[in-house]
Design a protein around this motif. Structure first.
Motif, short mmCIF file in Angstrom:
data_model
loop_
_atom_site.label_atom_id
_atom_site.label_comp_id
_atom_site.label_asym_id
_atom_site.label_seq_id
_atom_site.Cartn_x
_atom_site.Cartn_y
_atom_site.Cartn_z
N GLN A 46 0.83 -1.21 0.00
CA GLN A 46 0.00 0.00 0.00
C GLN A 46 0.86 1.25 0.00
O GLN A 46 0.56 2.24 -0.69
CB GLN A 46 -0.93 -0.01 1.22
N LYS A 47 1.95 1.23 0.76
CA LYS A 47 2.86 2.39 0.77
C LYS A 47 3.56 2.55 -0.58
O LYS A 47 3.73 3.66 -1.07
CB LYS A 47 3.90 2.22 1.88
N LYS A 59 2.45 1.61 -3.50
CA LYS A 59 1.45 2.06 -4.47
C LYS A 59 1.23 3.57 -4.39
O LYS A 59 1.01 4.24 -5.39
CB LYS A 59 0.14 1.32 -4.21
N GLN A 60 1.36 4.10 -3.17
CA GLN A 60 1.18 5.53 -2.96
C GLN A 60 2.47 6.32 -3.16
O GLN A 60 2.49 7.53 -2.99
CB GLN A 60 0.63 5.76 -1.56
N GLN A 88 5.27 6.01 -1.34
CA GLN A 88 5.93 6.37 -0.08
C GLN A 88 7.20 5.59 0.11
O GLN A 88 7.36 4.50 -0.40
CB GLN A 88 4.98 6.09 1.09
#
Length: 247
Positions: free
Chosen positions: A241-242, A244-245, A247
């Motif tokens: 998730q990180k 994908k964003q 980060q």
């Protein structure tokens, strides 16, 4: 992750420029998120203690020493010494990065230890099934000649998961990155190509012998097979998730 980097990093325009931006704060050995014997019987407490307190600690200490020497050489404009220190920075910096990820993507054995949700769907899309992904990553990791790491990484540019291997302690993101030929930035009155970071590491398997030999001897395949029983898929999902964003 130890740090969060954009897809294009001005600080990573060149290897030398990258080092100049390093914070002078000392790197420290992170605590494990569980007891040394928590991963038994897959990985013994003896191995975990040696791996963390001796091997990872050595990478951290040597990285701090190399950075201090680099800082001194940079202050004296000693290019030969700066170049000479590059292998030590790569090896020990990579060792620190890799192990900081490794500890967090492991957890005490639980029943039904498989990913779920969006990550599972992405695995099915890119590999056909969870079992096929495990087989591909296992084959890649077992097949590494000498020492290295097997990785499940995320390719943000193509929005897909990929399997890759890195020799020794080479970090995945820097090793699979490249200089972008089409984007340049003016830095110190010189136009330089931007360095494009590579795959973001989601899950890694350490296949250095110090990670398993006391328990598995030379049967690396058994160690790799068993490590999926202690994979922290919730943390891997968080890493995804990180990534994908950005980060």
């Amino acid at each position: 992750m130890l740090s969060r980097q954009p897809i294009f990093s001005i600080e990573a325009v060149t290897k030398l420029d990258c080092i100049s931006s390093i914070s002078r704060l000392k790197h420290t050995l992170p605590d494990l998120p569980y007891d040394y014997n928590a991963l038994e019987p897959v990985i013994s407490g003896e191995i975990m203690k040696l791996h963390h307190q001796k091997h990872h600690a050595t990478y951290v200490n040597n990285l701090n020493v190399a950075e201090e020497k680099y800082k001194d050489a940079q202050a004296q404009n000693d290019l030969n010494t700066m170049i000479h220190l590059q292998p030590a920075l790569r090896f020990n910096g990579g060792g620190h990065i890799n192990h900081a990820i490794f500890w967090k993507v492991l957890c005490p054995k639980e029943g039904g230890n498989q990913p779920a949700g969006e990550l599972l769907e992405l695995i099915k899309r890119d590999f056909g099934s969870f079992d096929k992904m495990v087989q591909q990553l296992s084959n890649a990791s077992v097949g590494i000649q000498g020492s290295g790491w097997g990785w499940l990484g995320f390719n943000k540019q193509e929005n897909k998961l990929q399997i890759a291997t890195c020799a020794n302690q080479d970090p995945l993101q820097a090793t699979t990155g490249s200089f972008n030929k089409n984007i340049r930035i003016k830095l110190q009155n010189i136009y330089r190509r931007l360095f494009r970071l590579g795959l973001t590491p989601l899950f890694g398997i350490d296949v250095w012998e110090h990670a398993y030999y006391l328990q598995y001897k030379n049967v690396r395949a058994d160690y790799v097979k068993n490590i999926f029983n202690i994979t922290n898929w919730k943390k891997v999902e968080e890493n995804y998730q990180k990534a994908k964003q950005g980060q």
